[in-house]
Design a protein around this motif. Structure first.
Motif, PDB file in Angstrom:
ATOM      1  N   PHE A   1      -8.948   4.032  -6.495  1.00 41.67           N
ATOM      2  CA  PHE A   1      -8.491   5.159  -5.685  1.00 41.67           C
ATOM      3  C   PHE A   1      -7.818   6.182  -6.580  1.00 41.67           C
ATOM      4  O   PHE A   1      -7.284   5.852  -7.643  1.00 41.67           O
ATOM      5  CB  PHE A   1      -7.483   4.688  -4.622  1.00 41.67           C
ATOM      6  CG  PHE A   1      -8.094   3.882  -3.516  1.00 41.67           C
ATOM      7  CD1 PHE A   1      -8.575   4.501  -2.370  1.00 41.67           C
ATOM      8  CD2 PHE A   1      -8.200   2.502  -3.623  1.00 41.67           C
ATOM      9  CE1 PHE A   1      -9.142   3.761  -1.349  1.00 41.67           C
ATOM     10  CE2 PHE A   1      -8.764   1.751  -2.611  1.00 41.67           C
ATOM     11  CZ  PHE A   1      -9.242   2.384  -1.468  1.00 41.67           C
ATOM     12  N   THR A   2      -7.847   7.423  -6.134  1.00 37.59           N
ATOM     13  CA  THR A   2      -7.165   8.481  -6.868  1.00 37.59           C
ATOM     14  C   THR A   2      -6.366   9.327  -5.891  1.00 37.59           C
ATOM     15  O   THR A   2      -6.617   9.313  -4.678  1.00 37.59           O
ATOM     16  CB  THR A   2      -8.172   9.346  -7.648  1.00 37.59           C
ATOM     17  OG1 THR A   2      -7.469  10.234  -8.511  1.00 37.59           O
ATOM     18  CG2 THR A   2      -9.055  10.150  -6.700  1.00 37.59           C
TER      19      THR A   2
ATOM     20  N   SER B   1       0.809  -1.226   0.000  1.00 39.30           N
ATOM     21  CA  SER B   1       0.000   0.000   0.000  1.00 39.30           C
ATOM     22  C   SER B   1       0.838   1.271   0.000  1.00 39.30           C
ATOM     23  O   SER B   1       0.540   2.224  -0.738  1.00 39.30           O
ATOM     24  CB  SER B   1      -0.966  -0.001   1.189  1.00 39.30           C
ATOM     25  OG  SER B   1      -0.255  -0.073   2.424  1.00 39.30           O
ATOM     26  N   THR B   2       1.881   1.325   0.822  1.00 40.10           N
ATOM     27  CA  THR B   2       2.702   2.539   0.864  1.00 40.10           C
ATOM     28  C   THR B   2       3.397   2.772  -0.472  1.00 40.10           C
ATOM     29  O   THR B   2       3.397   3.891  -1.012  1.00 40.10           O
ATOM     30  CB  THR B   2       3.754   2.441   1.983  1.00 40.10           C
ATOM     31  OG1 THR B   2       3.076   2.321   3.238  1.00 40.10           O
ATOM     32  CG2 THR B   2       4.651   3.665   2.006  1.00 40.10           C
ATOM     33  N   GLY B   3       3.974   1.713  -1.035  1.00 40.27           N
ATOM     34  CA  GLY B   3       4.654   1.845  -2.312  1.00 40.27           C
ATOM     35  C   GLY B   3       3.735   2.203  -3.450  1.00 40.27           C
ATOM     36  O   GLY B   3       4.069   3.051  -4.290  1.00 40.27           O
ATOM     37  N   LEU B   4       2.566   1.584  -3.497  1.00 42.49           N
ATOM     38  CA  LEU B   4       1.616   1.900  -4.565  1.00 42.49           C
ATOM     39  C   LEU B   4       1.107   3.330  -4.450  1.00 42.49           C
ATOM     40  O   LEU B   4       0.944   4.029  -5.462  1.00 42.49           O
ATOM     41  CB  LEU B   4       0.445   0.912  -4.530  1.00 42.49           C
ATOM     42  CG  LEU B   4       0.748  -0.511  -5.002  1.00 42.49           C
ATOM     43  CD1 LEU B   4      -0.432  -1.435  -4.714  1.00 42.49           C
ATOM     44  CD2 LEU B   4       1.080  -0.523  -6.493  1.00 42.49           C
ATOM     45  N   ALA B   5       0.844   3.769  -3.227  1.00 41.46           N
ATOM     46  CA  ALA B   5       0.378   5.148  -3.034  1.00 41.46           C
ATOM     47  C   ALA B   5       1.432   6.147  -3.504  1.00 41.46           C
ATOM     48  O   ALA B   5       1.116   7.159  -4.136  1.00 41.46           O
ATOM     49  CB  ALA B   5       0.026   5.373  -1.571  1.00 41.46           C
ATOM     50  N   ARG B   6       2.691   5.877  -3.182  1.00 41.11           N
ATOM     51  CA  ARG B   6       3.761   6.794  -3.579  1.00 41.11           C
ATOM     52  C   ARG B   6       4.039   6.756  -5.073  1.00 41.11           C
ATOM     53  O   ARG B   6       4.498   7.742  -5.656  1.00 41.11           O
ATOM     54  CB  ARG B   6       5.031   6.468  -2.798  1.00 41.11           C
ATOM     55  CG  ARG B   6       4.937   6.825  -1.326  1.00 41.11           C
ATOM     56  CD  ARG B   6       6.179   6.420  -0.573  1.00 41.11           C
ATOM     57  NE  ARG B   6       6.150   6.921   0.807  1.00 41.11           N
ATOM     58  CZ  ARG B   6       7.054   6.629   1.724  1.00 41.11           C
ATOM     59  NH1 ARG B   6       8.075   5.827   1.418  1.00 41.11           N
ATOM     60  NH2 ARG B   6       6.954   7.119   2.938  1.00 41.11           N
ATOM     61  N   ALA B   7       3.760   5.611  -5.697  1.00 36.80           N
ATOM     62  CA  ALA B   7       4.001   5.493  -7.138  1.00 36.80           C
ATOM     63  C   ALA B   7       2.926   6.159  -7.973  1.00 36.80           C
ATOM     64  O   ALA B   7       3.121   6.406  -9.168  1.00 36.80           O
ATOM     65  CB  ALA B   7       4.086   4.012  -7.516  1.00 36.80           C
ATOM     66  N   LEU B   8       1.781   6.475  -7.359  1.00 40.09           N
ATOM     67  CA  LEU B   8       0.656   7.042  -8.095  1.00 40.09           C
ATOM     68  C   LEU B   8       0.831   8.536  -8.280  1.00 40.09           C
ATOM     69  O   LEU B   8       1.044   9.283  -7.330  1.00 40.09           O
ATOM     70  CB  LEU B   8      -0.651   6.753  -7.357  1.00 40.09           C
ATOM     71  CG  LEU B   8      -1.939   7.128  -8.074  1.00 40.09           C
ATOM     72  CD1 LEU B   8      -2.109   6.305  -9.344  1.00 40.09           C
ATOM     73  CD2 LEU B   8      -3.146   6.936  -7.149  1.00 40.09           C
ATOM     74  N   ALA B   9       0.709   8.988  -9.515  1.00 38.59           N
ATOM     75  CA  ALA B   9       0.846  10.411  -9.829  1.00 38.59           C
ATOM     76  C   ALA B   9      -0.377  11.185  -9.350  1.00 38.59           C
ATOM     77  O   ALA B   9      -1.476  10.632  -9.263  1.00 38.59           O
ATOM     78  CB  ALA B   9       1.020  10.588 -11.330  1.00 38.59           C
TER      79      ALA B   9
ATOM     80  N   GLU C   1      -6.922   4.677   2.268  1.00 42.20           N
ATOM     81  CA  GLU C   1      -7.306   6.036   2.670  1.00 42.20           C
ATOM     82  C   GLU C   1      -6.316   6.594   3.687  1.00 42.20           C
ATOM     83  O   GLU C   1      -6.070   7.807   3.723  1.00 42.20           O
ATOM     84  CB  GLU C   1      -8.732   6.026   3.223  1.00 42.20           C
ATOM     85  CG  GLU C   1      -9.783   5.860   2.130  1.00 42.20           C
ATOM     86  CD  GLU C   1     -11.177   5.661   2.672  1.00 42.20           C
ATOM     87  OE1 GLU C   1     -11.304   5.357   3.886  1.00 42.20           O
ATOM     88  OE2 GLU C   1     -12.151   5.789   1.889  1.00 42.20           O
ATOM     89  N   SER C   2      -5.720   5.720   4.491  1.00 47.25           N
ATOM     90  CA  SER C   2      -4.696   6.173   5.439  1.00 47.25           C
ATOM     91  C   SER C   2      -3.400   6.558   4.729  1.00 47.25           C
ATOM     92  O   SER C   2      -2.520   7.162   5.332  1.00 47.25           O
ATOM     93  CB  SER C   2      -4.410   5.084   6.478  1.00 47.25           C
ATOM     94  OG  SER C   2      -3.698   3.999   5.909  1.00 47.25           O
ATOM     95  N   ARG C   3      -3.292   6.195   3.449  1.00 41.64           N
ATOM     96  CA  ARG C   3      -2.130   6.586   2.627  1.00 41.64           C
ATOM     97  C   ARG C   3      -2.439   7.843   1.814  1.00 41.64           C
ATOM     98  O   ARG C   3      -1.794   8.116   0.814  1.00 41.64           O
ATOM     99  CB  ARG C   3      -1.733   5.444   1.690  1.00 41.64           C
ATOM    100  CG  ARG C   3      -1.430   4.108   2.361  1.00 41.64           C
ATOM    101  CD  ARG C   3      -0.234   4.181   3.305  1.00 41.64           C
ATOM    102  NE  ARG C   3       0.128   2.860   3.810  1.00 41.64           N
ATOM    103  CZ  ARG C   3      -0.296   2.327   4.944  1.00 41.64           C
ATOM    104  NH1 ARG C   3      -1.157   3.015   5.717  1.00 41.64           N
ATOM    105  NH2 ARG C   3       0.095   1.133   5.331  1.00 41.64           N
TER     106      ARG C   3
END
Length: 316
Positions: A285-286, A234-242, A265-267
């Motif tokens: 998610f966006t 989750s942390t990595g995917l959230a950070r990878a999302l533009a 949502e916590s990310r």
């Protein structure tokens, strides 16, 4: 691989007797069947049979020298194309503009929309599963409002999602999987669907692979895996999302949906949509267009290297 061609069957047994006999035969070193099964033959009378499978009639005859099998019936197995039969049982799937079919249904392609040919094989993801169908529907909805340009499919399976995105956008897509067989199948399917030059498929566990970390931020990410890996990533995917990008998650049941929603949502991601198919859920998610940094600063470039190797870090 050698195929079973003959069966040796003992019918009309109780369930308990069939289980006991099958267990004893499995431990008997004097015979070597390819498989032993018990099958219900009469539900009302509660009768079962024990079936042993052999490559030749001679092997089946040799097995009848055992007292337990002397009354067994030997019969040739019908020669059927089991692969073709299983494929014909998979009807085409329509998911928005996408029409997903096997090779046996090419004649059913629609004149419009985007056809995807994916056969059942050695990797997960024919599109007939509710999670893959949900992801295709989510992609169709995203394409109605914008055209993604930097695409990543984590846990690509047969590559159906990356291939669908590449065909719809004409843009390259990275497709990674922990299983080398999945990567092999993805490359073959990309060629079959005419987008091989657009698909970069490779073996990778997680997001630390240089090709993923070096790709910048992605404005469309698929992760159709399982709930626990989704939490771990989750942390990595959230950070990878533009900023403004869409993250499509699936591989989770309805019972796991709230868990995944709370995690992402916590990310600092926003739930943009839910799609359910049977007991399976797909979440979209966006990320907000403007990412806040400590002190109100605007985020800068994405760092992809550090003392512990490649990784996702916001340069705030």
């Amino acid at each position: 691989m050698t195929e079973a061609r003959f069966t040796l069957t003992l019918p009309a047994l109780s369930h308990d007797a069939a289980n006991v006999l099958a267990s004893s035969l499995e431990e008997n070193f004097r015979i070597d069947p390819m498989a032993i099964t018990i099958n219900e033959t009469d539900e009302v009378k509660r009768l079962w049979e024990v079936a042993l499978y052999f490559a030749s009639a001679d092997e089946a005859e040799d097995a009848k020298t055992l007292d337990e099998l002397k009354d067994g019936l030997i019969a040739p197995m019908p020669q059927q194309d089991w692969v073709r039969q299983s494929l014909e049982g998979l009807a085409p799937v329509t998911a928005g503009r996408f029409f997903l079919h096997g090779s046996h249904d090419r004649h059913r392609r629609r004149p419009g929309g985007i056809a995807l040919e994916i056969d059942a094989g050695t990797a997960f993801g024919t599109g007939h599963h509710g999670t893959t169908e949900g992801c295709l529907l989510a992609l169709d909805r995203i394409l109605k409002r914008r055209m993604p340009s930097n695409i990543l499919d984590v846990g690509c399976g047969t590559g159906v999602l990356a291939i669908a995105a590449a065909k719809a956008t004409g843009r390259p897509a990275l497709a990674s999987d922990i299983d080398p067989e999945a990567v092999k199948v993805t490359v073959a399917n990309a060629a079959l669907n005419g987008v091989k030059p657009l698909i970069g498929s490779f073996v990778a566990a997680g997001l630390s692979h240089p090709r993923i970390a070096g790709g910048g931020r992605y404005d469309l990410i698929f992760a159709n895996i399982l709930a626990r890996p989704l939490v771990a990533l989750s942390t990595g995917l959230a950070r990878a999302l533009a900023p403004g990008g869409d993250l499509i998650l699936s591989g989770l049941t309805l019972e796991q949906m709230r868990w995944i929603e709370a995690t992402y949502e916590s990310r600092d991601l926003v739930l943009a949509g839910r799609i359910t198919r049977g007991n399976w859920a797909t979440l979209v998610f966006t990320r907000a267009q403007k990412q806040k940094c400590p002190g109100g600063r605007t985020p800068g470039r994405l760092l992809v290297a550090g003392s512990r190797g490649a990784g996702w870090e916001f340069d705030c």
